[in-house]
Design a protein around this motif. Structure first.
Motif, short mmCIF file in Angstrom:
data_model
loop_
_atom_site.label_atom_id
_atom_site.label_comp_id
_atom_site.label_asym_id
_atom_site.label_seq_id
_atom_site.Cartn_x
_atom_site.Cartn_y
_atom_site.Cartn_z
N UNK A 135 0.84 -1.20 0.00
CA UNK A 135 0.00 0.00 0.00
C UNK A 135 0.87 1.25 0.00
N UNK A 136 0.58 2.16 -0.91
CA UNK A 136 1.41 3.34 -1.09
C UNK A 136 0.63 4.62 -0.81
N UNK A 137 1.37 5.65 -0.41
CA UNK A 137 0.82 6.99 -0.30
C UNK A 137 1.11 7.71 -1.62
N UNK A 138 0.05 8.12 -2.30
CA UNK A 138 0.16 8.69 -3.64
C UNK A 138 -0.18 10.18 -3.59
N UNK A 139 0.73 11.02 -4.06
CA UNK A 139 0.46 12.44 -4.20
C UNK A 139 -0.06 12.73 -5.59
N UNK B 94 8.60 1.88 -8.71
CA UNK B 94 8.05 2.29 -10.00
C UNK B 94 7.81 1.09 -10.90
N UNK B 95 8.71 0.12 -10.88
CA UNK B 95 8.52 -1.09 -11.70
C UNK B 95 7.24 -1.81 -11.28
N UNK B 96 7.03 -1.96 -9.97
CA UNK B 96 5.85 -2.70 -9.51
C UNK B 96 4.56 -1.93 -9.80
N UNK B 97 4.55 -0.63 -9.56
CA UNK B 97 3.35 0.17 -9.84
C UNK B 97 3.06 0.19 -11.34
N UNK B 98 4.10 0.37 -12.15
CA UNK B 98 3.91 0.38 -13.60
C UNK B 98 3.37 -0.96 -14.09
N UNK B 99 3.86 -2.05 -13.51
CA UNK B 99 3.32 -3.37 -13.86
C UNK B 99 1.84 -3.46 -13.54
N UNK C 238 -6.89 -0.11 -6.07
CA UNK C 238 -5.85 -1.10 -5.76
C UNK C 238 -5.44 -1.05 -4.29
N UNK C 239 -6.00 -0.10 -3.54
CA UNK C 239 -5.72 -0.02 -2.11
C UNK C 239 -4.76 1.06 -1.70
N UNK C 240 -4.34 1.89 -2.63
CA UNK C 240 -3.42 2.97 -2.31
C UNK C 240 -4.18 4.21 -1.83
N UNK C 241 -3.54 5.01 -1.00
CA UNK C 241 -4.14 6.24 -0.48
C UNK C 241 -3.71 7.40 -1.35
N UNK C 242 -4.68 8.07 -1.98
CA UNK C 242 -4.39 9.15 -2.92
C UNK C 242 -4.77 10.49 -2.29
N UNK C 243 -3.84 11.44 -2.29
CA UNK C 243 -4.06 12.77 -1.72
C UNK C 243 -3.62 13.82 -2.73
N UNK C 244 -4.48 14.81 -2.97
CA UNK C 244 -4.09 15.89 -3.87
C UNK C 244 -3.01 16.75 -3.22
N UNK C 245 -2.06 17.19 -4.05
CA UNK C 245 -0.97 18.02 -3.54
C UNK C 245 -0.91 19.34 -4.30
N UNK C 246 -0.47 20.41 -3.66
CA UNK C 246 -0.27 21.68 -4.38
C UNK C 246 1.02 21.61 -5.20
N UNK D 61 7.84 14.84 0.43
CA UNK D 61 8.38 13.77 1.27
C UNK D 61 7.33 12.81 1.82
N UNK D 62 6.11 13.25 2.14
CA UNK D 62 5.14 12.30 2.72
C UNK D 62 4.66 11.21 1.77
N UNK D 63 5.01 11.30 0.49
CA UNK D 63 4.41 10.39 -0.50
C UNK D 63 5.43 9.40 -1.05
N UNK D 64 4.96 8.16 -1.28
CA UNK D 64 5.81 7.13 -1.88
C UNK D 64 5.97 7.36 -3.38
N UNK D 65 4.88 7.78 -4.03
CA UNK D 65 4.93 8.11 -5.45
C UNK D 65 4.08 9.35 -5.70
N UNK D 66 4.33 10.01 -6.82
CA UNK D 66 3.50 11.11 -7.28
C UNK D 66 2.86 10.70 -8.60
N UNK D 67 1.67 11.22 -8.86
CA UNK D 67 0.96 10.98 -10.11
C UNK D 67 0.69 12.33 -10.76
N UNK D 68 1.20 12.51 -11.98
CA UNK D 68 1.04 13.78 -12.70
C UNK D 68 0.75 13.50 -14.17
#
Length: 480
Positions: free
Chosen positions: A253-257, A450-455, A286-294, A368-375
Motif C-alpha cells: 500500500x502506497x501513499x500517492x500524491x 516504480x517497476x511494480x506500480x507500472x506493472x 488497488x488499495x493505495x491512499x491518494x491525496x491531492x498536492x499543491x 516527502x510524505x508520499x511514496x509516489x507522485x501521479x502527474x
C-alpha cells in the motif's frame, strides 16, 4: 518470422526466442532493416542504419540477446561511429571511445544497428533540426514526435526496433514517450553511469536510458544498464534484487500524491485531466491512499537553476567547438541555439550548485510524505509541427522558450533537478486516437517501486495491442 510478427514482440519476447533457438540475431537485424526500409521514409526517425549492421558484435545469451537497438545521436557513444548531435557544428564527428552504456548494451546482447534523430544539441522538446529535418509522429504524421529523443521514440512506436537509447535532461525521454505511446523512464541520478566522460552530464541534470513498449522491457533495461563504473562521482544505493524480479512481487500500500493543480503555467487538456483522474481512481481501487498536492515548487526558482547553467553550457560548447575545429556562428548553429549560446556567453556565472540545492530541498520537503507522485506527463497531446516553439523557427525568442518550459514541461524538468526517477506510461488515448502519457514519480533511488506500480497499471490498462498509424508490417499500405 514475418515483419508483422516481429513488431508484435517486445525486446524481452524477441530475446527469449533467440535463447530458445527459434530465431537468430542475424534474422532480427534483417527484420529491423526491413522495418526501417518500410517506414523510415515517412517518419525520418533513423539518420543512419549501419551498412555493417549484420556484422555488429554483441554477447550471446545475454538478457536481451540478439535484440536490435538504436542509438540517439548525442550522449552515449559508440567508438568510431558518427555522433553529430543534430548539428552542423559536429558534422563528421566520430568519438574514439566506447561509452560504458554501450559496453553494457553489448554485454547484454543488444545489437546497435543505427542512430536516431534529435533536435540540435537536444535543447528542444520538438522533433526537428536543420541538419536532419522533421521527425514525424507515427500516430499522426502532421504532429511532433516530441524531443529530444525524437527519432528513438518514432522508431520504437513505428516498429523499427522494440527498444532504443534515449537521454533526458528536462523531459527528453518522457516527452516523446508520452506523445508516441511508449514507456519512458528517466532513472534516478547516478543509476546509469555516464562513464567515461558524461558522469556529470549537463551538471547532473541529464541521464541516459531507453524508450520501449512494455514494463518488463523497462525492468530488463534497468538490469542491463544499472551499475557504477570506477571513477563515477558517487555510487547510488544498489537494488536489493534484479528489477525483473520486482515484476513478481506485490506492490504493498502506497501513499500517492496527486498533481491535480496545474504546475507552472500549464493549461492541462480536459482529456488529460480525465486520464490522470482515472489513473488516480484505479490506484485507489488497488488499495493505495491518494491525496491531492499543491504545486511543490515556484517557477522562478526553477528557472534560476537553468539560468545559472547557461554560462557553464556556453563554456562547454566552446570547448567542444574548439575540439571539432569549427567556429560557433550562424553557419554552424541554428538561430535559436545561437541565441542561447550568446546569452550564456555574455552572462555572469551563477551559483548552480546552490540553486540546485535550494530547489531540491524545497521540492523534497513538499513531497516527502508520499511514496509516489501521479502527474500528467504533458499537458497536451502531440502538437502540430508548425507551432511557434519549433526550434528551427528563426523568430523563436528566449522568452518564448521560457514560456514553453513553463506551459509544456512543468511536470518534467523538476525531477531532473531533484534526481528522482520518473516514468511516463501510455495509459490513455484522446478521442482522436493520440496517445496520452501519465507520469509516475518515485522516491530517489527507488526504481523498484516504480517497476511494480507500472506493472500493476499495465495489467489494469493494457496497451500492447495499440498500434500507431504508421507501423512496420502495415506502413506501406496506409495513406496519410
Amino acid at each position: 518470422m514475418r515483419l508483422t510478427e516481429y513488431v508484435d514482440h517486445d525486446a524481452t519476447g524477441l530475446a527469449s526466442l533467440v535463447r530458445a533457438g527459434e530465431i537468430t540475431p542475424l534474422e532480427l537485424t534483417r527484420l529491423a532493416r526491413d522495418a526501417h526500409d518500410e517506414v523510415n521514409g515517412r517518419l525520418n526517425a533513423v539518420i543512419e542504419f549501419y551498412e555493417d549492421a549484420e556484422a555488429v558484435a554483441a554477447a550471446d545469451g545475454g538478457l536481451l540477446s540478439g535484440v536490435p537497438f538504436l542509438r540517439k545521436d548525442i550522449g552515449a557513444a559508440e567508438s568510431g561511429r558518427l555522433q553529430e548531435c543534430g548539428s552542423r557544428l559536429f558534422k563528421g564527428r566520430r568519438p574514439q571511445h566506447e561509452s560504458y552504456f554501450f559496453h553494457r548494451a553489448r554485454e547484454a546482447g543488444l545489437r546497435p544497428v543505427g542512430r536516431t534523430t534529435l533536435p540540435e544539441l537536444g535543447t528542444s522538446g520538438m522533433s526537428e533540426s536543420i541538419v536532419n529535418g522533421i521527425t514525424s509522429n507515427p500516430w499522426d504524421l502532421t504532429r511532433s514526435a516530441g524531443g529530444s529523443s525524437s527519432g528513438a521514440a518514432a522508431a520504437v512506436a513505428g516498429g523499427i526496433t522494440p527498444i532504443a537509447h534515449g537521454s533526458d535532461g528536462g523531459g527528453s525521454i518522457r516527452i516523446p514517450a508520452s506523445w508516441c505511446g511508449l514507456v519512458g523512464l528517466n532513472p534516478s541520478r547516478g543509476r546509469i553511469s555516464g562513464a567515461p566522460d558524461r558522469q556529470d552530464a549537463s551538471f547532473g541534470l541529464t541521464r541516459e536510458f531507453i524508450l520501449c513498449r512494455s514494463v518488463r522491457d523497462m525492468a530488463a533495461a534497468l538490469d542491463v544498464f544499472s551499475g557504477p563504473c570506477p571513477g563515477d562521482p558517487f555510487i547510488i544505493t544498489q537494488p536489493d534484487r534484479p528489477y525483473i524480479a520486482e515484476l513478481l512481487l506485490p506492490t504493498g500500500q502506497l501513499k500517492v500524491g496527486l498533481a491535480n493543480a496545474p504546475w507552472g503555467a500549464a493549461n492541462v487538456d480536459r482529456e488529460i485531466r480525465q486520464a490522470v483522474d482515472a489513473t488516480a481512481k484505479l490506484l485507489e481501487n488497488m488499495g493505495h491512499a491518494v491525496t491531492e498536492i499543491p504545486t511543490p515548487y515556484d517557477s522562478a526558482e526553477y528557472f534560476e537553476v537553468f539560468a545559472t547553467k547557461r554560462k557553464l553550457s556556453a563554456i562547454s560548447l566552446e570547448n567542444a567547438a574548439r575540439a571539432a575545429g569549427r567556429p560557433i556562428n550562424a553557419d554552424t548553429l541554428e538561430p535559436f541555439n545561437l541565441k542561447l549560446y550568446e546569452l550564456g556567453r555574455d552572462s555572469e556565472v551563477g551559483d548552480l550548485l546552490e540553486a540546485q540545492r535550494k530547489f531540491r530541498f524545497r521540492v523534497g520537503q513538499a513531497i516527502h510524505p508520499f511514496d509516489i507522485l501521479l502527474t500528467p506527463t504533458m499537458p497536451t497531446v502531440a502538437l502540430p509541427h508548425d507551432g511557434i516553439y519549433r526550434p528551427t523557427n528563426a523568430r523563436l525568442t528566449v522568452e518564448q522558450f521560457k514560456e514553453a518550459t513553463d506551459t509544456l514541461y512543468p511536470y518534467l524538468g523538476v525531477f531532473n533537478v531533484t534526481g528522482q526517477p520518473s516514468v511516463s506510461l501510455p495509459l490513455a488515448e484522446s478521442a482522436s486516437g493520440l496517445p496520452i502519457g501519465i507520469q509516475v514519480v518515485g522516491r530517489f533511488g527507488d526504481e523498484a517501486t516504480l517497476v511494480r506500480v507500472a506493472r500493476d497499471l499495465e495489467e489494469a490498462t493494457p496497451w500492447a495491442s495499440r498500434r500507431s498509424h504508421v507501423n512496420a508490417g502495415n506502413g506501406s499500405q496506409l495513406t496519410d
